[in-house]
Design a protein around this motif. Structure first.
Motif, short mmCIF file in Angstrom:
data_model
loop_
_atom_site.label_atom_id
_atom_site.label_comp_id
_atom_site.label_asym_id
_atom_site.label_seq_id
_atom_site.Cartn_x
_atom_site.Cartn_y
_atom_site.Cartn_z
N PRO A 1 -38.24 -9.26 3.91
CA PRO A 1 -39.03 -9.73 5.06
C PRO A 1 -39.25 -8.64 6.10
N SER A 2 -39.78 -7.52 5.68
CA SER A 2 -39.93 -6.36 6.54
C SER A 2 -40.95 -6.62 7.65
N LEU A 3 -40.73 -5.96 8.78
CA LEU A 3 -41.65 -6.05 9.91
C LEU A 3 -42.70 -4.95 9.88
N TYR A 4 -42.43 -3.89 9.13
CA TYR A 4 -43.35 -2.75 9.14
C TYR A 4 -43.26 -1.99 7.82
N GLU A 5 -44.37 -1.91 7.10
CA GLU A 5 -44.47 -1.15 5.87
C GLU A 5 -45.84 -0.51 5.78
N GLY A 6 -45.86 0.79 5.52
CA GLY A 6 -47.15 1.43 5.28
C GLY A 6 -47.75 0.99 3.98
N PHE A 7 -46.90 0.77 2.98
CA PHE A 7 -47.34 0.26 1.67
C PHE A 7 -46.41 -0.86 1.21
N GLY A 8 -45.16 -0.54 0.96
CA GLY A 8 -44.20 -1.54 0.50
C GLY A 8 -43.98 -1.47 -0.99
N LEU A 9 -43.37 -0.38 -1.47
CA LEU A 9 -43.15 -0.19 -2.91
C LEU A 9 -42.04 -1.08 -3.48
N PRO A 10 -40.93 -1.33 -2.78
CA PRO A 10 -39.86 -2.14 -3.37
C PRO A 10 -40.30 -3.51 -3.91
N PRO A 11 -41.14 -4.28 -3.22
CA PRO A 11 -41.56 -5.56 -3.81
C PRO A 11 -42.29 -5.38 -5.14
N LEU A 12 -43.12 -4.34 -5.26
CA LEU A 12 -43.80 -4.10 -6.53
C LEU A 12 -42.82 -3.67 -7.61
N GLU A 13 -41.82 -2.86 -7.24
CA GLU A 13 -40.78 -2.48 -8.20
C GLU A 13 -40.08 -3.73 -8.72
N ALA A 14 -39.73 -4.63 -7.81
CA ALA A 14 -39.06 -5.87 -8.22
C ALA A 14 -39.96 -6.68 -9.15
N MET A 15 -41.24 -6.84 -8.78
CA MET A 15 -42.18 -7.58 -9.62
C MET A 15 -42.27 -6.97 -11.01
N SER A 16 -42.34 -5.65 -11.09
CA SER A 16 -42.47 -4.99 -12.39
C SER A 16 -41.27 -5.24 -13.28
N CYS A 17 -40.14 -5.55 -12.67
CA CYS A 17 -38.90 -5.84 -13.42
C CYS A 17 -38.70 -7.33 -13.64
N GLY A 18 -39.67 -8.14 -13.29
CA GLY A 18 -39.56 -9.58 -13.50
C GLY A 18 -38.70 -10.29 -12.49
N CYS A 19 -38.65 -9.80 -11.27
CA CYS A 19 -37.83 -10.42 -10.22
C CYS A 19 -38.74 -11.15 -9.23
N PRO A 20 -38.53 -12.44 -8.99
CA PRO A 20 -39.33 -13.15 -7.98
C PRO A 20 -39.13 -12.52 -6.60
N VAL A 21 -40.19 -12.46 -5.82
CA VAL A 21 -40.17 -11.72 -4.57
C VAL A 21 -40.51 -12.62 -3.38
N ILE A 22 -39.72 -12.48 -2.32
CA ILE A 22 -40.01 -13.11 -1.03
C ILE A 22 -40.28 -11.99 -0.04
N VAL A 23 -41.46 -12.00 0.58
CA VAL A 23 -41.82 -10.97 1.55
C VAL A 23 -42.35 -11.62 2.82
N SER A 24 -42.50 -10.82 3.86
CA SER A 24 -43.08 -11.31 5.10
C SER A 24 -44.60 -11.20 5.05
N ARG A 25 -45.22 -11.75 6.06
CA ARG A 25 -46.68 -11.64 6.20
C ARG A 25 -47.07 -10.47 7.09
N GLU A 26 -46.15 -9.55 7.31
CA GLU A 26 -46.37 -8.46 8.26
C GLU A 26 -46.97 -7.23 7.58
N ALA A 27 -47.66 -6.43 8.42
CA ALA A 27 -48.13 -5.08 8.06
C ALA A 27 -48.93 -5.11 6.75
N SER A 28 -48.58 -4.23 5.80
CA SER A 28 -49.35 -4.08 4.56
C SER A 28 -48.95 -5.06 3.48
#
Length: 403
Positions: A294-321
């Protein structure tokens, strides 16, 4: 078809309408050198982007193309660095980048992919990932802020063109540095490098973790990572559930503990993993029930995509990118609401079928973020913005989204 697919196809067809029929398009041939300062640093964050994009960029050209990766003398020896050339005998770090590197480009256009580059290089394209030194100044020392703000004030005039990693960052760069939008292009990151990493499952036994039995969190001291609220949500959930929460990162979690002044320890359900290797992180992604970011600031946000690529469900914030990058492949929470973060974790942890659905959706979404696509988008930017041209490269078949 989602936005990323559309952008990839636009990059492939913008200068040649026949590209969709398998023909070739003109792209710049040589005339470039790559700033390899990232090779002397720990490969994480912007260094990872610099390395992967540089390697993908080189692979687009014939093997005999003169496209050097210019390295400082202290560059790491454990990286595959084709066409690399060490320049400058004694200088390292920022002095090397500012003093030795410009003289080694020999009239080429320099590609600096990690936020910074020589301030007075005559021809340079700089990738600025974000302007967090302005937006989150409390994250940095006064010396770091002073240097980067000074450097950005020069680079915004001296760079031939600016590249960034998201529309969010483009807007922030425009607002903070006053650069006209026409001088900034967006090239999204890839995530397919994670497929080359072998999972090190020994970390599961070392931390006493079970498959699909824990929540994964990546945290550090950055205010933007919102770790204090994540830990508060964990404390709330731990009162009702015995789920484990694995926190990866190098920081003392007690400084985020709202009960610390009362002498209370963190919940016993929290497992502080500390720094982990790429292989260990992959294993943690693959076996986690969900990943909370649930990050407040990301220029891109690679960790959520890394998790997705490994088959891990992702919870993120609606902030930034994050909405821009994660699309409809993630569960969204209110980053400023401890209650909402806890509720979204509880929803996923309480429904195995729902987790499986998000795993499939995330994997499909992550497949579209490939470094080859990013490199081709960068080439297209160079062709359009700098007016360079040269050899023809085959255009790959389009990626069609099934989301």
């Amino acid at each position: 078809m989602d936005e990323f697919t559309e952008r990839s196809l636009q990059a492939a067809t913008q200068t040649d309408p026949g590209a969709m029929r398998g023909t070739k398009r003109s792209v710049p041939f040589a005339g470039f050198a790559i700033n390899g300062k990232f090779a002397s640093q720990r490969i994480t964050g912007v260094q990872r982007v610099g390395y992967e994009l540089a390697m993908a960029f080189q692979r687009l050209f014939p093997e005999d193309t003169d496209l050097p990766l210019l390295l400082p003398v202290d560059a790491r020896t454990d990286l595959d660095l084709p066409q690399s050339k060490t320049v400058g005998r004694w200088l390292k770090g920022a002095p090397w980048e500012q003093l030795a590197l410009p003289f080694a480009t020999r009239g080429r256009t320099l590609l600096s992919l990690c936020n910074m580059g020589p301030l007075f290089a005559r021809r340079q394209v700089v990738m600025m990932h974000d302007v967090a030194v302005y937006d989150l100044p409390e994250n940095y020392s006064w010396k770091f802020r002073l240097w980067y703000r000074f450097a950005f004030s020069i680079l915004k005039h001296s760079a031939s063109h600016i590249v960034t990693v998201s529309e969010f960052s483009k807007k922030r760069i425009t607002a903070r540095l006053g650069i006209d939008e026409s001088r900034i292009s967006v090239v999204w990151n890839g995530v397919d490098h994670f497929g080359r990493i072998a999972a090190d499952s020994s970390i599961l036994s070392r931390l006493n973790l079970q498959n699909d039995g824990y929540v994964l969190v990546v945290g550090n001291l950055s205010v933007g990572k919102n770790l204090a609220r994540v830990l508060a949500a964990i404390e709330r959930l731990s009162e009702r559930h015995d789920w484990k929460f694995v926190v990866v990162g190098g920081c003392d979690l007690r400084i985020f503990n709202p009960k610390a002044k009362a002498g209370c320890d963190l919940s016993t359900n929290i497992v502080a993993a500390g720094f982990v290797s790429d292989g260990e992180l992959r294993a943690l992604y693959e076996n986690a029930a969900c990943f909370v970011f649930p990050s407040l600031y990301e220029g891109f946000g690679l960790p959520p995509l890394e998790a997705m690529s490994c088959g891990c469900p992702v919870i993120v914030s609606r902030e930034a990118s994050l909405p821009e990058i994660c699309g409809d492949a993630a569960v969204y929470c209110d980053a400023r609401s401890v209650e909402d973060i806890a509720d979204k974790v509880a929803q996923l942890m309480g429904d195995a079928a729902l987790r499986d659905a998000w795993r499939a959706r995330g994997r499909e979404h992550a497949r579209q973020f490939r470094w080859e696509c990013s490199a081709r988008q960068l080439l297209d930017v160079l062709e359009r913005q700098l007016g360079v041209a040269g050899v023809a490269l085959p255009v790959p078949p389009p990626v069609i989204s099934r989301l």
